[in-house]
Design a protein around this motif. Sequence first.
Motif, PDB file in Angstrom:
ATOM      1  N   GLN A  93      27.894  38.429  40.177  1.00 13.75           N
ATOM      2  CA  GLN A  93      28.100  38.781  38.774  1.00 13.75           C
ATOM      3  C   GLN A  93      29.258  39.774  38.684  1.00 13.75           C
ATOM      4  OE1 GLN A  93      24.317  40.389  37.595  1.00 13.75           O
ATOM      5  NE2 GLN A  93      23.259  38.818  38.767  1.00 13.75           N
ATOM      6  N   SER A  94      30.180  39.542  37.811  1.00 17.71           N
ATOM      7  CA  SER A  94      31.282  40.479  37.619  1.00 17.71           C
ATOM      8  C   SER A  94      30.767  41.744  36.956  1.00 17.71           C
ATOM      9  CB  SER A  94      32.364  39.860  36.735  1.00 17.71           C
ATOM     10  OG  SER A  94      32.908  38.732  37.358  1.00 17.71           O
ATOM     11  N   ALA A  95      31.379  42.842  37.298  1.00 16.59           N
ATOM     12  CA  ALA A  95      31.031  44.110  36.663  1.00 16.59           C
ATOM     13  C   ALA A  95      31.619  44.127  35.258  1.00 16.59           C
ATOM     14  CB  ALA A  95      31.601  45.274  37.458  1.00 16.59           C
ATOM     15  N   THR A  96      30.958  44.847  34.387  1.00 18.75           N
ATOM     16  CA  THR A  96      31.553  45.070  33.075  1.00 18.75           C
ATOM     17  C   THR A  96      32.587  46.181  33.206  1.00 18.75           C
ATOM     18  OG1 THR A  96      29.956  46.768  32.421  1.00 18.75           O
ATOM     19  CG2 THR A  96      29.366  44.459  31.943  1.00 18.75           C
ATOM     20  N   ARG A  97      33.462  46.260  32.263  1.00 21.12           N
ATOM     21  CA  ARG A  97      34.461  47.332  32.259  1.00 21.12           C
ATOM     22  C   ARG A  97      33.755  48.693  32.234  1.00 21.12           C
ATOM     23  NH1 ARG A  97      37.814  50.105  28.194  1.00 21.12           N
ATOM     24  NH2 ARG A  97      39.765  50.646  29.226  1.00 21.12           N
ATOM     25  N   ALA A  98      32.672  48.794  31.468  1.00 21.46           N
ATOM     26  CA  ALA A  98      31.926  50.054  31.382  1.00 21.46           C
ATOM     27  C   ALA A  98      31.373  50.444  32.750  1.00 21.46           C
ATOM     28  CB  ALA A  98      30.800  49.944  30.356  1.00 21.46           C
ATOM     29  N   GLU A  99      30.787  49.477  33.465  1.00 24.65           N
ATOM     30  CA  GLU A  99      30.252  49.782  34.797  1.00 24.65           C
ATOM     31  C   GLU A  99      31.357  50.266  35.728  1.00 24.65           C
ATOM     32  OE1 GLU A  99      26.558  46.602  34.992  1.00 24.65           O
ATOM     33  OE2 GLU A  99      28.591  45.911  35.429  1.00 24.65           O
ATOM     34  N   LEU A 100      32.489  49.571  35.724  1.00 24.13           N
ATOM     35  CA  LEU A 100      33.604  49.976  36.589  1.00 24.13           C
ATOM     36  C   LEU A 100      34.113  51.365  36.245  1.00 24.13           C
ATOM     37  CD1 LEU A 100      35.682  46.695  36.854  1.00 24.13           C
ATOM     38  CD2 LEU A 100      34.589  47.929  38.721  1.00 24.13           C
ATOM     39  N   GLU A 158      41.921  36.592  37.043  1.00 17.80           N
ATOM     40  CA  GLU A 158      41.458  35.293  37.537  1.00 17.80           C
ATOM     41  C   GLU A 158      39.942  35.269  37.644  1.00 17.80           C
ATOM     42  OE1 GLU A 158      41.818  32.678  41.624  1.00 17.80           O
ATOM     43  OE2 GLU A 158      43.363  34.151  41.176  1.00 17.80           O
ATOM     44  N   ARG A 159      39.344  34.221  37.137  1.00 16.51           N
ATOM     45  CA  ARG A 159      37.898  34.035  37.221  1.00 16.51           C
ATOM     46  C   ARG A 159      37.613  32.870  38.137  1.00 16.51           C
ATOM     47  NH1 ARG A 159      37.312  38.378  36.595  1.00 16.51           N
ATOM     48  NH2 ARG A 159      37.174  39.480  34.662  1.00 16.51           N
ATOM     49  N   LEU A 160      36.781  33.109  39.112  1.00 14.86           N
ATOM     50  CA  LEU A 160      36.379  32.032  40.009  1.00 14.86           C
ATOM     51  C   LEU A 160      35.452  31.079  39.281  1.00 14.86           C
ATOM     52  CD1 LEU A 160      35.535  34.084  43.236  1.00 14.86           C
ATOM     53  CD2 LEU A 160      37.595  32.738  42.787  1.00 14.86           C
ATOM     54  N   ASP A 161      35.515  29.834  39.669  1.00 12.68           N
ATOM     55  CA  ASP A 161      34.547  28.867  39.172  1.00 12.68           C
ATOM     56  C   ASP A 161      33.162  29.383  39.559  1.00 12.68           C
ATOM     57  OD1 ASP A 161      32.755  26.409  40.153  1.00 12.68           O
ATOM     58  OD2 ASP A 161      34.047  25.757  38.492  1.00 12.68           O
ATOM     59  N   PRO A 162      32.193  29.353  38.646  1.00 14.66           N
ATOM     60  CA  PRO A 162      30.859  29.891  38.953  1.00 14.66           C
ATOM     61  C   PRO A 162      30.221  29.279  40.202  1.00 14.66           C
ATOM     62  CG  PRO A 162      31.044  29.458  36.611  1.00 14.66           C
ATOM     63  CD  PRO A 162      32.287  28.911  37.257  1.00 14.66           C
ATOM     64  N   ASP A 163      30.427  27.983  40.422  1.00 10.99           N
ATOM     65  CA  ASP A 163      29.865  27.345  41.616  1.00 10.99           C
ATOM     66  C   ASP A 163      30.532  27.874  42.888  1.00 10.99           C
ATOM     67  OD1 ASP A 163      28.064  25.864  40.103  1.00 10.99           O
ATOM     68  OD2 ASP A 163      29.430  24.141  39.953  1.00 10.99           O
ATOM     69  N   LEU A 164      31.845  28.095  42.829  1.00 10.17           N
ATOM     70  CA  LEU A 164      32.556  28.656  43.981  1.00 10.17           C
ATOM     71  C   LEU A 164      32.083  30.075  44.254  1.00 10.17           C
ATOM     72  CD1 LEU A 164      34.718  28.642  46.187  1.00 10.17           C
ATOM     73  CD2 LEU A 164      36.390  29.311  44.423  1.00 10.17           C
ATOM     74  N   ARG A 165      31.976  30.873  43.199  1.00  9.15           N
ATOM     75  CA  ARG A 165      31.507  32.258  43.347  1.00  9.15           C
ATOM     76  C   ARG A 165      30.119  32.280  43.979  1.00  9.15           C
ATOM     77  NH1 ARG A 165      32.349  33.982  38.392  1.00  9.15           N
ATOM     78  NH2 ARG A 165      30.289  33.419  37.692  1.00  9.15           N
ATOM     79  N   GLN A 166      29.238  31.402  43.512  1.00 13.16           N
ATOM     80  CA  GLN A 166      27.886  31.318  44.060  1.00 13.16           C
ATOM     81  C   GLN A 166      27.921  30.893  45.523  1.00 13.16           C
ATOM     82  OE1 GLN A 166      25.126  32.312  42.432  1.00 13.16           O
ATOM     83  NE2 GLN A 166      23.955  31.970  44.299  1.00 13.16           N
ATOM     84  N   ALA A 167      28.771  29.915  45.846  1.00 19.33           N
ATOM     85  CA  ALA A 167      28.884  29.445  47.231  1.00 19.33           C
ATOM     86  C   ALA A 167      29.390  30.558  48.146  1.00 19.33           C
ATOM     87  CB  ALA A 167      29.813  28.226  47.298  1.00 19.33           C
TER      88      ALA A 167
END
Length: 181
Positions: A93-100, A158-167
Amino acid sequence: MRTSKRTQILEAAARVVEREGIKSVTFDSVAAEAGLTKGGLLYHFASREDLVRAIHQHLADRWESSLAAAAGKPASEATAAERLTAYTRVATQSATRAELLLMLEGATTVEHAAPWNAVTERWAPPPAAPTDDPVTLDRFIVRLAADGLWLYESLTAERLDPDLRQAIAERIAGTLGHDGD
């Protein structure tokens, strides 16, 4: 279950940080975002610093809830491998800007870093000292890889494809080899 006013305030404050940065967290900006009066905020938080500390704790608690959900149990009931696997899976899961922003800001203030550090210590602590134990080193490398995935998506357009990120996350987690400890 009905959300408490305190939680509503903290969620509103996180939205202000997300949109405008930490310096924009004022009683006026958070009250407007939460749909409350400044007095309503003062009832829950005596100072801006109390509010900022509470935002750190709130977001760290939310992160820990995600880790516990991924593990299917709290850190205290999970093995080291289960904790690290959950940590790795949450890294999908990507961090939110607030979390970062809060994590970065927290790194400069011991009091603000404490909630984040406590979660990390429970779920994926670094080795206590230099070690020749390859399992300990591999586990820390897994954590660093998971952190890298999390930061990559959080800091790049850049956003990874969700399936790639999961893999990728599963491949990182799969390097652990569950030895039950």
